[in-house]
Design a protein around this motif. Structure first.
Motif, PDB file in Angstrom:
ATOM      1  N   GLY A  32       0.507  -1.408   0.268  1.00  0.00           N
ATOM      2  CA  GLY A  32       0.264  -0.292  -0.091  1.00  0.00           C
ATOM      3  C   GLY A  32       0.448   1.027   0.149  1.00  0.00           C
ATOM      4  O   GLY A  32       0.035   2.151  -0.824  1.00  0.00           O
ATOM      5  N   ARG A  33       1.487   1.275   0.955  1.00  0.00           N
ATOM      6  CA  ARG A  33       2.837   2.424   0.794  1.00  0.00           C
ATOM      7  C   ARG A  33       3.782   2.595  -0.616  1.00  0.00           C
ATOM      8  O   ARG A  33       3.638   3.927  -0.838  1.00  0.00           O
ATOM      9  CB  ARG A  33       3.634   2.258   1.576  1.00  0.00           C
ATOM     10  N   LEU A  34       3.888   1.680  -0.998  1.00  0.00           N
ATOM     11  CA  LEU A  34       4.413   1.281  -2.345  1.00  0.00           C
ATOM     12  C   LEU A  34       3.534   2.058  -3.811  1.00  0.00           C
ATOM     13  O   LEU A  34       4.007   2.817  -4.330  1.00  0.00           O
ATOM     14  CB  LEU A  34       5.114  -0.013  -2.808  1.00  0.00           C
ATOM     15  N   MET A  35       2.460   1.156  -3.516  1.00  0.00           N
ATOM     16  CA  MET A  35       2.020   1.987  -4.455  1.00  0.00           C
ATOM     17  C   MET A  35       1.152   3.508  -4.032  1.00  0.00           C
ATOM     18  O   MET A  35       0.720   4.631  -5.171  1.00  0.00           O
ATOM     19  CB  MET A  35       0.529   1.517  -4.497  1.00  0.00           C
ATOM     20  N   ARG A  36       1.031   4.393  -3.135  1.00  0.00           N
ATOM     21  CA  ARG A  36       1.029   5.015  -2.528  1.00  0.00           C
ATOM     22  C   ARG A  36       1.850   6.554  -3.009  1.00  0.00           C
ATOM     23  O   ARG A  36       1.874   6.854  -3.977  1.00  0.00           O
ATOM     24  CB  ARG A  36       0.753   4.988  -1.412  1.00  0.00           C
ATOM     25  N   ASP A  37       3.704   5.815  -2.735  1.00  0.00           N
ATOM     26  CA  ASP A  37       4.545   7.035  -3.055  1.00  0.00           C
ATOM     27  C   ASP A  37       4.476   6.905  -4.313  1.00  0.00           C
ATOM     28  O   ASP A  37       5.165   7.754  -5.255  1.00  0.00           O
ATOM     29  CB  ASP A  37       5.911   6.065  -2.639  1.00  0.00           C
ATOM     30  N   GLN A  38       4.147   5.792  -5.382  1.00  0.00           N
ATOM     31  CA  GLN A  38       4.553   5.898  -6.656  1.00  0.00           C
ATOM     32  C   GLN A  38       3.199   6.081  -7.338  1.00  0.00           C
ATOM     33  O   GLN A  38       3.489   6.200  -8.945  1.00  0.00           O
ATOM     34  CB  GLN A  38       4.756   4.405  -7.432  1.00  0.00           C
ATOM     35  N   GLY A  39       2.358   6.158  -6.599  1.00  0.00           N
ATOM     36  CA  GLY A  39       1.082   6.949  -7.794  1.00  0.00           C
ATOM     37  C   GLY A  39       0.607   5.792  -8.773  1.00  0.00           C
ATOM     38  O   GLY A  39       0.061   6.060  -9.589  1.00  0.00           O
ATOM     39  N   TRP A  40       0.219   4.581  -8.096  1.00  0.00           N
ATOM     40  CA  TRP A  40      -0.272   3.661  -8.722  1.00  0.00           C
ATOM     41  C   TRP A  40      -1.784   3.372  -8.248  1.00  0.00           C
ATOM     42  O   TRP A  40      -2.214   2.035  -8.517  1.00  0.00           O
ATOM     43  CB  TRP A  40       0.728   2.580  -8.425  1.00  0.00           C
ATOM     44  N   GLU A  41      -1.944   3.991  -7.525  1.00  0.00           N
ATOM     45  CA  GLU A  41      -3.777   3.645  -6.900  1.00  0.00           C
ATOM     46  C   GLU A  41      -4.810   3.584  -7.742  1.00  0.00           C
ATOM     47  O   GLU A  41      -4.953   2.656  -7.573  1.00  0.00           O
ATOM     48  CB  GLU A  41      -3.309   4.725  -5.601  1.00  0.00           C
TER      49      GLU A  41
END
Length: 190
Positions: free
Chosen positions: A83-92
């Motif tokens: 979840g943190r990775l998706m949020r940081d990369q803008g993949w949500e």
């Protein structure tokens, strides 16, 4: 002549001081022995310096110092880390849209899902490919309702437009010479 430092040097024995109630007696000879050993060590080492306690400062290079409280370096659950990775990369949004594509039959219904498949999502526009021109026309009529359903699943403003495309048409171009402006065999291709 110098004065005696304690009562034992002067020859006079003084009475021991009374101990406070509740404390246990200690071995005076052992205490004297410990004091004399400490004095000898102090003299041998040139004087024992007191240990100066310093407060540990954070490192300058940005690395964290371990502590008793949980932080990001502790083991984490995989869902939290992803979840943190998706949020940081803008993949949500992209991941949510691909989740909707996986649940496409439950969103549009089994009959429509049989004839319409989502192909891509880019800049709030969903591209849907249909199996025939009749289904393309039907989906164009239902596009506002489909946008509403998708935004209910994904969040407002995620999908603003549905681009409906008909079936892939075969190329009727065969050979070195072709006719410009020709429409092929005039079938019901988009």
């Amino acid at each position: 002549m110098s004065e005696p430092r304690n009562s034992s040097e002067s020859g006079f024995e003084s009475e021991p001081a009374p101990e406070p109630p509740g404390e246990t007696e200690h071995d005076k000879q052992g205490l004297d022995l410990a004091k004399s050993l400490a004095g000898r060590l102090k003299a041998a080492n040139g004087g024992i310096k007191p240990v100066k306690r310093t407060r540990r400062r954070p490192r300058v290079d940005g690395a964290q110092i371990s502590s008793a409280r949980p932080d990001d370096r502790d083991p984490q659950k995989l869902t939290n880390t992803l979840g943190r990775l998706m949020r940081d990369q803008g993949w949500e949004v992209d991941v949510a849209v691909h989740g909707v594509m996986a649940r496409w039959p439950s969103i549009v219904g089994p009959e429509m899902a049989e004839h319409c498949t989502p192909e891509s999502y880019q800049d709030t526009e969903l591209t849907v490919r249909t199996s025939s021109t009749a289904w393309a026309t039907q989906l164009k009529l239902l596009a506002p309702d489909l946008v509403r359903r998708l935004n209910a699943e994904l969040g407002d403003g995620t999908v603003t437009r549905v681009n409906v495309q008909g079936p892939h048409t075969p190329s009727w171009r065969k050979g070195p010479r072709t006719v410009r402006g020709g429409r092929g065999p005039r079938d019901t291709y988009g």
